[in-house]
Design a protein around this motif. Structure first.
Motif, PDB file in Angstrom:
ATOM      1  N   LEU A   1      -0.306  45.407  95.154  1.00 24.96           N
ATOM      2  CA  LEU A   1      -0.023  44.315  94.288  1.00 24.96           C
ATOM      3  C   LEU A   1       0.372  44.358  92.914  1.00 24.96           C
ATOM      4  CD1 LEU A   1      -2.493  41.647  96.014  1.00 24.96           C
ATOM      5  CD2 LEU A   1       0.091  41.936  96.455  1.00 24.96           C
ATOM      6  N   LEU A   2      -0.497  45.139  92.311  1.00 24.29           N
ATOM      7  CA  LEU A   2      -0.285  45.471  90.795  1.00 24.29           C
ATOM      8  C   LEU A   2       1.160  46.081  90.723  1.00 24.29           C
ATOM      9  CD1 LEU A   2      -3.503  46.576  89.174  1.00 24.29           C
ATOM     10  CD2 LEU A   2      -2.286  44.592  88.523  1.00 24.29           C
ATOM     11  N   LEU A   3       1.321  47.248  91.540  1.00 27.79           N
ATOM     12  CA  LEU A   3       2.361  47.891  91.659  1.00 27.79           C
ATOM     13  C   LEU A   3       3.784  46.829  92.020  1.00 27.79           C
ATOM     14  CD1 LEU A   3       3.762  50.584  91.137  1.00 27.79           C
ATOM     15  CD2 LEU A   3       3.420  51.276  93.591  1.00 27.79           C
ATOM     16  N   TRP A   4       3.698  46.075  92.862  1.00 29.03           N
ATOM     17  CA  TRP A   4       4.681  45.413  93.552  1.00 29.03           C
ATOM     18  C   TRP A   4       5.046  44.153  92.626  1.00 29.03           C
ATOM     19  CZ3 TRP A   4       8.098  45.720  97.124  1.00 29.03           C
ATOM     20  CH2 TRP A   4       8.912  44.481  97.699  1.00 29.03           C
ATOM     21  N   TYR A   5       4.005  43.654  92.242  1.00 20.73           N
ATOM     22  CA  TYR A   5       4.425  42.329  91.189  1.00 20.73           C
ATOM     23  C   TYR A   5       4.576  43.023  89.702  1.00 20.73           C
ATOM     24  CZ  TYR A   5       3.507  39.124  94.871  1.00 20.73           C
ATOM     25  OH  TYR A   5       3.660  38.502  96.143  1.00 20.73           O
ATOM     26  N   GLY A   6       3.844  44.099  89.630  1.00 23.64           N
ATOM     27  CA  GLY A   6       3.875  44.616  88.016  1.00 23.64           C
ATOM     28  C   GLY A   6       5.103  45.102  87.959  1.00 23.64           C
ATOM     29  N   TRP A   7       5.926  45.589  88.933  1.00 20.14           N
ATOM     30  CA  TRP A   7       7.284  46.045  88.705  1.00 20.14           C
ATOM     31  C   TRP A   7       8.235  45.090  88.433  1.00 20.14           C
ATOM     32  CZ3 TRP A   7       9.239  50.415  87.221  1.00 20.14           C
ATOM     33  CH2 TRP A   7      10.497  50.730  87.181  1.00 20.14           C
ATOM     34  N   ASP A   8       8.100  43.775  89.287  1.00 19.07           N
ATOM     35  CA  ASP A   8       8.926  42.748  88.868  1.00 19.07           C
ATOM     36  C   ASP A   8       8.603  42.099  87.403  1.00 19.07           C
ATOM     37  OD1 ASP A   8      10.330  43.014  91.264  1.00 19.07           O
ATOM     38  OD2 ASP A   8       8.832  41.282  92.252  1.00 19.07           O
ATOM     39  N   TYR A   9       7.479  41.981  87.240  1.00 19.42           N
ATOM     40  CA  TYR A   9       7.043  41.602  85.822  1.00 19.42           C
ATOM     41  C   TYR A   9       7.607  42.491  84.592  1.00 19.42           C
ATOM     42  CZ  TYR A   9       3.987  40.765  81.811  1.00 19.42           C
ATOM     43  OH  TYR A   9       3.553  40.450  80.291  1.00 19.42           O
ATOM     44  N   PHE A  10       7.722  43.795  84.713  1.00 24.47           N
ATOM     45  CA  PHE A  10       8.320  44.735  83.979  1.00 24.47           C
ATOM     46  C   PHE A  10       9.759  44.626  83.756  1.00 24.47           C
ATOM     47  CE2 PHE A  10      10.481  48.853  83.696  1.00 24.47           C
ATOM     48  CZ  PHE A  10      10.159  49.212  82.058  1.00 24.47           C
ATOM     49  N   LEU A  11      10.455  44.386  84.995  1.00 17.59           N
ATOM     50  CA  LEU A  11      12.054  44.225  84.988  1.00 17.59           C
ATOM     51  C   LEU A  11      12.279  42.741  84.287  1.00 17.59           C
ATOM     52  CD1 LEU A  11      12.813  45.465  88.606  1.00 17.59           C
ATOM     53  CD2 LEU A  11      13.164  46.823  86.233  1.00 17.59           C
ATOM     54  N   GLY A  12      11.481  41.936  84.568  1.00 18.43           N
ATOM     55  CA  GLY A  12      11.639  40.823  83.820  1.00 18.43           C
ATOM     56  C   GLY A  12      11.374  40.378  82.419  1.00 18.43           C
ATOM     57  N   ALA A  13      10.589  41.405  81.922  1.00 16.76           N
ATOM     58  CA  ALA A  13      10.047  41.341  80.518  1.00 16.76           C
ATOM     59  C   ALA A  13      11.323  41.592  79.779  1.00 16.76           C
ATOM     60  CB  ALA A  13       9.075  42.243  80.420  1.00 16.76           C
TER      61      ALA A  13
ATOM     62  N   PRO B   1       2.610  48.079  86.472  1.00 16.44           N
ATOM     63  CA  PRO B   1       2.692  49.014  87.749  1.00 16.44           C
ATOM     64  C   PRO B   1       2.241  50.335  87.539  1.00 16.44           C
ATOM     65  CG  PRO B   1       4.718  48.567  86.461  1.00 16.44           C
ATOM     66  CD  PRO B   1       3.769  47.501  85.830  1.00 16.44           C
ATOM     67  N   ILE B   2       2.241  50.805  86.199  1.00 10.60           N
ATOM     68  CA  ILE B   2       1.750  52.287  86.149  1.00 10.60           C
ATOM     69  C   ILE B   2       0.235  52.428  86.412  1.00 10.60           C
ATOM     70  CG2 ILE B   2       0.694  53.881  84.527  1.00 10.60           C
ATOM     71  CD1 ILE B   2       3.288  53.455  82.996  1.00 10.60           C
ATOM     72  N   SER B   3      -0.623  51.364  86.221  1.00  9.91           N
ATOM     73  CA  SER B   3      -1.836  51.077  86.584  1.00  9.91           C
ATOM     74  C   SER B   3      -2.264  50.997  88.131  1.00  9.91           C
ATOM     75  CB  SER B   3      -2.754  50.232  86.126  1.00  9.91           C
ATOM     76  OG  SER B   3      -2.285  48.891  86.170  1.00  9.91           O
ATOM     77  N   GLY B   4      -1.260  50.148  88.694  1.00  7.78           N
ATOM     78  CA  GLY B   4      -1.498  49.972  90.380  1.00  7.78           C
ATOM     79  C   GLY B   4      -1.174  51.537  90.818  1.00  7.78           C
ATOM     80  N   ALA B   5      -0.127  52.141  90.482  1.00  9.97           N
ATOM     81  CA  ALA B   5       0.499  53.305  91.008  1.00  9.97           C
ATOM     82  C   ALA B   5      -0.916  54.598  90.987  1.00  9.97           C
ATOM     83  CB  ALA B   5       1.437  53.979  90.302  1.00  9.97           C
ATOM     84  N   ILE B   6      -1.495  54.287  89.768  1.00  4.30           N
ATOM     85  CA  ILE B   6      -2.816  55.278  89.456  1.00  4.30           C
ATOM     86  C   ILE B   6      -3.877  54.860  90.237  1.00  4.30           C
ATOM     87  CG2 ILE B   6      -4.649  55.932  87.849  1.00  4.30           C
ATOM     88  CD1 ILE B   6      -2.499  55.829  85.487  1.00  4.30           C
ATOM     89  N   ILE B   7      -4.095  53.486  90.830  1.00  2.78           N
ATOM     90  CA  ILE B   7      -5.046  53.315  91.461  1.00  2.78           C
ATOM     91  C   ILE B   7      -4.910  53.570  92.937  1.00  2.78           C
ATOM     92  CG2 ILE B   7      -6.039  50.980  92.796  1.00  2.78           C
ATOM     93  CD1 ILE B   7      -6.100  49.714  89.863  1.00  2.78           C
ATOM     94  N   LEU B   8      -3.608  53.465  93.524  1.00  7.98           N
ATOM     95  CA  LEU B   8      -3.205  53.867  94.677  1.00  7.98           C
ATOM     96  C   LEU B   8      -3.403  55.528  94.745  1.00  7.98           C
ATOM     97  CD1 LEU B   8      -0.088  51.923  95.402  1.00  7.98           C
ATOM     98  CD2 LEU B   8      -2.541  51.521  96.640  1.00  7.98           C
ATOM     99  N   LEU B   9      -3.134  56.239  93.829  1.00 10.01           N
ATOM    100  CA  LEU B   9      -3.319  57.499  93.786  1.00 10.01           C
ATOM    101  C   LEU B   9      -4.901  58.049  93.695  1.00 10.01           C
ATOM    102  CD1 LEU B   9      -2.336  60.582  93.556  1.00 10.01           C
ATOM    103  CD2 LEU B   9      -2.298  60.248  90.755  1.00 10.01           C
ATOM    104  N   HIS B  10      -5.625  57.223  93.244  1.00 14.84           N
ATOM    105  CA  HIS B  10      -6.812  57.468  93.230  1.00 14.84           C
ATOM    106  C   HIS B  10      -7.649  57.352  94.475  1.00 14.84           C
ATOM    107  CE1 HIS B  10      -7.168  58.654  89.175  1.00 14.84           C
ATOM    108  NE2 HIS B  10      -7.528  57.417  88.364  1.00 14.84           N
ATOM    109  N   LEU B  11      -6.725  56.546  95.378  1.00 12.25           N
ATOM    110  CA  LEU B  11      -7.652  56.385  96.828  1.00 12.25           C
ATOM    111  C   LEU B  11      -7.505  57.722  97.670  1.00 12.25           C
ATOM    112  CD1 LEU B  11      -6.056  53.105  97.780  1.00 12.25           C
ATOM    113  CD2 LEU B  11      -8.250  53.310  97.354  1.00 12.25           C
TER     114      LEU B  11
END
Length: 186
Positions: free
Chosen positions: A107-119, A141-151
């Motif tokens: 969710l951080l990655l998905w919605y964070g990417w939209d947030y980044f693009l809309g900033a 989105p960077i933190s979302g990707a890192i969380i997914l990588l840490h899984l």
């Protein structure tokens, strides 16, 4: 398994980079604040841009430190409750916990990417210092990707699987070894 091992090494490397970035952000914030303090001492007036500039690093510190704490199993957990469960239920609870963490990262990655693009806003730190909002938005989105990588670390992310007895024995052994070394030097 070699692919999983390389992903785990990548997770560890990304974690080290996140630690360095967090430390750098804290040091930059301290440097800005110290500059403002020295300027106030020297001139009696204050710099208007220091507070605004320093606070732009807070999202970076917050989001990256969240991924660091996840990697070391320092996230919020109901350890006492979970450890009282039978082993099969413990594994189910751990699997559900990892699934929720994965969902949060996605969710951080998905919605964070939209947030980044809309900033599209620009932070007016001063009349000469203007920082695009994308600078702070990209950390989501960077933190979302890192969380997914840490899984890829699996159950090692959860403190429920730390064997207390072996951890205590290891600590006692380390202390005993240090004591013996100190006595030999004396």
């Amino acid at each position: 398994m070699p692919f999983l091992q390389s992903l785990r090494r990548l997770s560890d490397a990304v974690n080290q980079v996140a630690i360095v970035l967090c430390v750098a952000c804290v040091l930059i914030m301290l440097g800005i604040s110290f500059t403002a303090f020295l300027y106030k001492l020297a001139t009696g007036s204050s710099l208007s841009w220091t507070y605004s500039l320093a606070r732009l690093f807070l999202p970076w510190i917050g989001f990256l430190s969240m991924t660091i704490s996840l990697r070391y199993g320092e996230h919020v957990a109901m350890t006492l409750l979970v450890r009282s469960l039978p082993r099969a239920m413990l594994q189910l609870a751990a699997g559900l916990c990892l699934a929720v963490i994965g969902l949060f990262g996605a969710l951080l990655l998905w919605y964070g990417w939209d947030y980044f693009l809309g900033a599209s806003q620009v932070y007016m730190v001063s009349d000469r210092i203007q920082i695009p909002g994308k600078f702070t938005a990209i950390v989501v989105p960077i933190s979302g990707a890192i969380i997914l990588l840490h899984l890829v670390q699996g159950f090692a992310l959860l403190e429920h699987f730390i064997d207390d007895e072996s951890a205590i024995d290891e600590l006692i052994e380390t202390i005993d070894t240090d004591t013996i070394d100190t006595e030999k030097r004396a």
